[in-house]
Design a protein around this motif. Structure first.
Motif, PDB file in Angstrom:
ATOM      1  N   ALA A  65      24.233  36.473  -2.219  1.00  0.00           N
ATOM      2  CA  ALA A  65      22.813  36.210  -1.953  1.00  0.00           C
ATOM      3  C   ALA A  65      22.389  37.662  -1.489  1.00  0.00           C
ATOM      4  CB  ALA A  65      22.952  35.254  -0.623  1.00  0.00           C
ATOM      5  N   GLY A  66      21.044  37.592  -1.072  1.00  0.00           N
ATOM      6  CA  GLY A  66      20.418  38.936  -0.467  1.00  0.00           C
ATOM      7  C   GLY A  66      20.854  39.162   0.713  1.00  0.00           C
ATOM      8  N   LYS A  67      20.510  40.238   1.292  1.00  0.00           N
ATOM      9  CA  LYS A  67      20.850  40.564   2.978  1.00  0.00           C
ATOM     10  C   LYS A  67      20.493  39.644   3.718  1.00  0.00           C
ATOM     11  CE  LYS A  67      20.398  44.339   6.097  1.00  0.00           C
ATOM     12  NZ  LYS A  67      19.861  45.727   6.197  1.00  0.00           N
ATOM     13  N   TYR A  68      19.323  39.138   3.493  1.00  0.00           N
ATOM     14  CA  TYR A  68      18.543  38.253   4.064  1.00  0.00           C
ATOM     15  C   TYR A  68      18.348  36.975   3.333  1.00  0.00           C
ATOM     16  CZ  TYR A  68      17.633  42.184   7.038  1.00  0.00           C
ATOM     17  OH  TYR A  68      17.821  43.154   7.973  1.00  0.00           O
ATOM     18  N   ASN A  69      18.904  36.146   3.399  1.00  0.00           N
ATOM     19  CA  ASN A  69      18.952  34.411   2.524  1.00  0.00           C
ATOM     20  C   ASN A  69      17.564  33.657   3.145  1.00  0.00           C
ATOM     21  OD1 ASN A  69      19.466  32.939   0.420  1.00  0.00           O
ATOM     22  ND2 ASN A  69      20.771  31.568   1.850  1.00  0.00           N
ATOM     23  N   GLY A  94      18.257  43.536  -3.578  1.00  0.00           N
ATOM     24  CA  GLY A  94      19.170  43.005  -2.964  1.00  0.00           C
ATOM     25  C   GLY A  94      18.894  42.532  -1.354  1.00  0.00           C
ATOM     26  N   VAL A  95      17.641  42.748  -1.120  1.00  0.00           N
ATOM     27  CA  VAL A  95      17.361  42.614   0.311  1.00  0.00           C
ATOM     28  C   VAL A  95      17.034  41.155   0.431  1.00  0.00           C
ATOM     29  CG1 VAL A  95      15.527  43.017   2.137  1.00  0.00           C
ATOM     30  CG2 VAL A  95      16.215  44.949   0.572  1.00  0.00           C
ATOM     31  N   VAL A 143       4.775  34.420   7.055  1.00  0.00           N
ATOM     32  CA  VAL A 143       5.777  34.642   6.260  1.00  0.00           C
ATOM     33  C   VAL A 143       5.600  36.003   5.632  1.00  0.00           C
ATOM     34  CG1 VAL A 143       6.666  33.996   3.868  1.00  0.00           C
ATOM     35  CG2 VAL A 143       5.931  32.299   5.335  1.00  0.00           C
ATOM     36  N   ASP A 144       4.441  36.608   5.650  1.00  0.00           N
ATOM     37  CA  ASP A 144       4.375  37.934   5.001  1.00  0.00           C
ATOM     38  C   ASP A 144       4.782  38.886   6.427  1.00  0.00           C
ATOM     39  OD1 ASP A 144       3.270  37.099   2.722  1.00  0.00           O
ATOM     40  OD2 ASP A 144       1.185  37.874   3.289  1.00  0.00           O
ATOM     41  N   VAL A 145       4.431  38.726   7.551  1.00  0.00           N
ATOM     42  CA  VAL A 145       4.879  39.530   8.754  1.00  0.00           C
ATOM     43  C   VAL A 145       6.308  39.338   8.893  1.00  0.00           C
ATOM     44  CG1 VAL A 145       4.838  39.615  11.268  1.00  0.00           C
ATOM     45  CG2 VAL A 145       2.523  39.073   9.768  1.00  0.00           C
ATOM     46  N   LEU A 146       7.096  38.121   8.780  1.00  0.00           N
ATOM     47  CA  LEU A 146       8.463  37.843   8.748  1.00  0.00           C
ATOM     48  C   LEU A 146       9.081  38.784   7.694  1.00  0.00           C
ATOM     49  CD1 LEU A 146       8.689  34.103   9.157  1.00  0.00           C
ATOM     50  CD2 LEU A 146       9.524  35.923  10.863  1.00  0.00           C
ATOM     51  N   PHE A 147       8.635  38.799   6.509  1.00  0.00           N
ATOM     52  CA  PHE A 147       9.252  39.546   5.477  1.00  0.00           C
ATOM     53  C   PHE A 147       9.357  41.144   5.553  1.00  0.00           C
ATOM     54  CE2 PHE A 147       8.661  36.185   1.676  1.00  0.00           C
ATOM     55  CZ  PHE A 147       9.705  35.532   2.371  1.00  0.00           C
ATOM     56  N   GLN A 148       8.100  41.406   6.094  1.00  0.00           N
ATOM     57  CA  GLN A 148       8.150  42.985   6.395  1.00  0.00           C
ATOM     58  C   GLN A 148       8.904  43.068   7.584  1.00  0.00           C
ATOM     59  OE1 GLN A 148       6.204  45.149   4.553  1.00  0.00           O
ATOM     60  NE2 GLN A 148       7.637  46.483   5.890  1.00  0.00           N
ATOM     61  N   MET A 149       8.874  42.348   8.835  1.00  0.00           N
ATOM     62  CA  MET A 149       9.878  42.711   9.868  1.00  0.00           C
ATOM     63  C   MET A 149      11.354  42.635   9.593  1.00  0.00           C
ATOM     64  SD  MET A 149       8.236  40.539  12.957  1.00  0.00           S
ATOM     65  CE  MET A 149       9.364  40.977  13.928  1.00  0.00           C
ATOM     66  N   LYS A 154      12.558  43.267   6.258  1.00  0.00           N
ATOM     67  CA  LYS A 154      12.631  44.481   5.559  1.00  0.00           C
ATOM     68  C   LYS A 154      12.983  45.667   6.343  1.00  0.00           C
ATOM     69  CE  LYS A 154      10.834  46.012   1.026  1.00  0.00           C
ATOM     70  NZ  LYS A 154      10.149  45.724   0.037  1.00  0.00           N
ATOM     71  N   ASP A 155      12.152  45.684   7.341  1.00  0.00           N
ATOM     72  CA  ASP A 155      12.282  46.899   8.517  1.00  0.00           C
ATOM     73  C   ASP A 155      13.284  46.868   9.357  1.00  0.00           C
ATOM     74  OD1 ASP A 155       9.947  47.796   7.201  1.00  0.00           O
ATOM     75  OD2 ASP A 155       8.685  47.068   8.851  1.00  0.00           O
ATOM     76  N   GLY A 156      14.096  45.770   9.220  1.00  0.00           N
ATOM     77  CA  GLY A 156      15.506  45.718   9.989  1.00  0.00           C
ATOM     78  C   GLY A 156      14.976  45.080  11.438  1.00  0.00           C
ATOM     79  N   GLN A 157      13.896  44.360  11.638  1.00  0.00           N
ATOM     80  CA  GLN A 157      13.488  43.881  12.997  1.00  0.00           C
ATOM     81  C   GLN A 157      13.269  42.348  12.919  1.00  0.00           C
ATOM     82  OE1 GLN A 157       9.994  46.034  13.338  1.00  0.00           O
ATOM     83  NE2 GLN A 157      10.767  47.948  13.923  1.00  0.00           N
ATOM     84  N   GLY A 158      14.010  41.735  12.088  1.00  0.00           N
ATOM     85  CA  GLY A 158      13.835  40.355  11.959  1.00  0.00           C
ATOM     86  C   GLY A 158      14.237  39.576  13.180  1.00  0.00           C
ATOM     87  N   LYS A 159      13.690  38.550  13.332  1.00  0.00           N
ATOM     88  CA  LYS A 159      13.829  37.373  14.322  1.00  0.00           C
ATOM     89  C   LYS A 159      12.340  36.616  14.592  1.00  0.00           C
ATOM     90  CE  LYS A 159      17.812  37.731  16.095  1.00  0.00           C
ATOM     91  NZ  LYS A 159      18.851  36.964  15.684  1.00  0.00           N
TER      92      LYS A 159
END
Length: 169
Positions: free
Chosen positions: A79-83, A119-120, A153-159, A161-166
């Motif tokens: 899977a991608g780094k973020y599934n 692969g993200v 969702v757009d904000v989440l994907f960007q976060m 992608k920037d390594g700041q997910g939560k």
């Protein structure tokens, strides 16, 4: 059965597997936990993982594959780094789950069970993730996100992608 000498897993995971087969009255009962742990360790359940798990539990590889193919949360491809798992069950469906799924497909440029070229991200449509009261909802890896809109969702994907997910509120 003794410890497998040439394991494909990390020493910690191999030790966890060795313990798992001792805590169930029937060795086969450790199969699903082993598959989940293998997926977490390797990113997916590889052919080599299937073979080793079958040896550890003392069952046929075919028996492992039958269980592996039954559960949608188990993957046989990376899977991608973020599934990203978007719920489309009844509560989410009624509150826009399919719109969120379609937005994710468009935004990521991939479909169900596909991975972005970098692969993200990977994307899955899933049944209930247990967030019915806060629909529509999705899970990214092990993080839940609810009360979604396309903008959230757009904000989440960007976060991510920037390594700041939560969570995004």
């Amino acid at each position: 059965m003794s410890t497998i000498a040439n394991t494909i897993f990390s020493p910690e995971m191999a030790a966890r597997f060795d313990k798992l087969v001792t805590i169930y009255p029937v060795r086969r009962s450790a199969l699903v936990p082993m598959l989940l742990y293998a997926q977490d360790d390797l990113g997916y359940v590889s052919d080599a993982a299937v073979a080793e798990i079958a040896l550890r539990i003392e069952i046929l590889e075919l028996d492992v594959r039958n269980v592996l193919s039954y559960y949608s949360m188990l993957r046989t491809k990376p899977a991608g780094k973020y599934n990203v798992q978007v719920c489309t069950n009844i509560s989410c469906m009624l509150r826009g789950g399919y719109e969120i799924l379609d937005h994710c497909k468009h935004k990521l440029g991939i479909g169900h069970k596909e991975v972005t070229p970098d692969g993200v991200f990977s994307l899955e449509e899933v049944e209930c993730i247990g967030a019915c009261c806060w629909a529509p909802a999705m899970q990214i890896n092990y993080d839940f996100h609810d009360d979604l809109t396309p903008e959230k969702v757009d904000v989440l994907f960007q976060m991510y992608k920037d390594g700041q997910g939560k969570d995004v509120k």
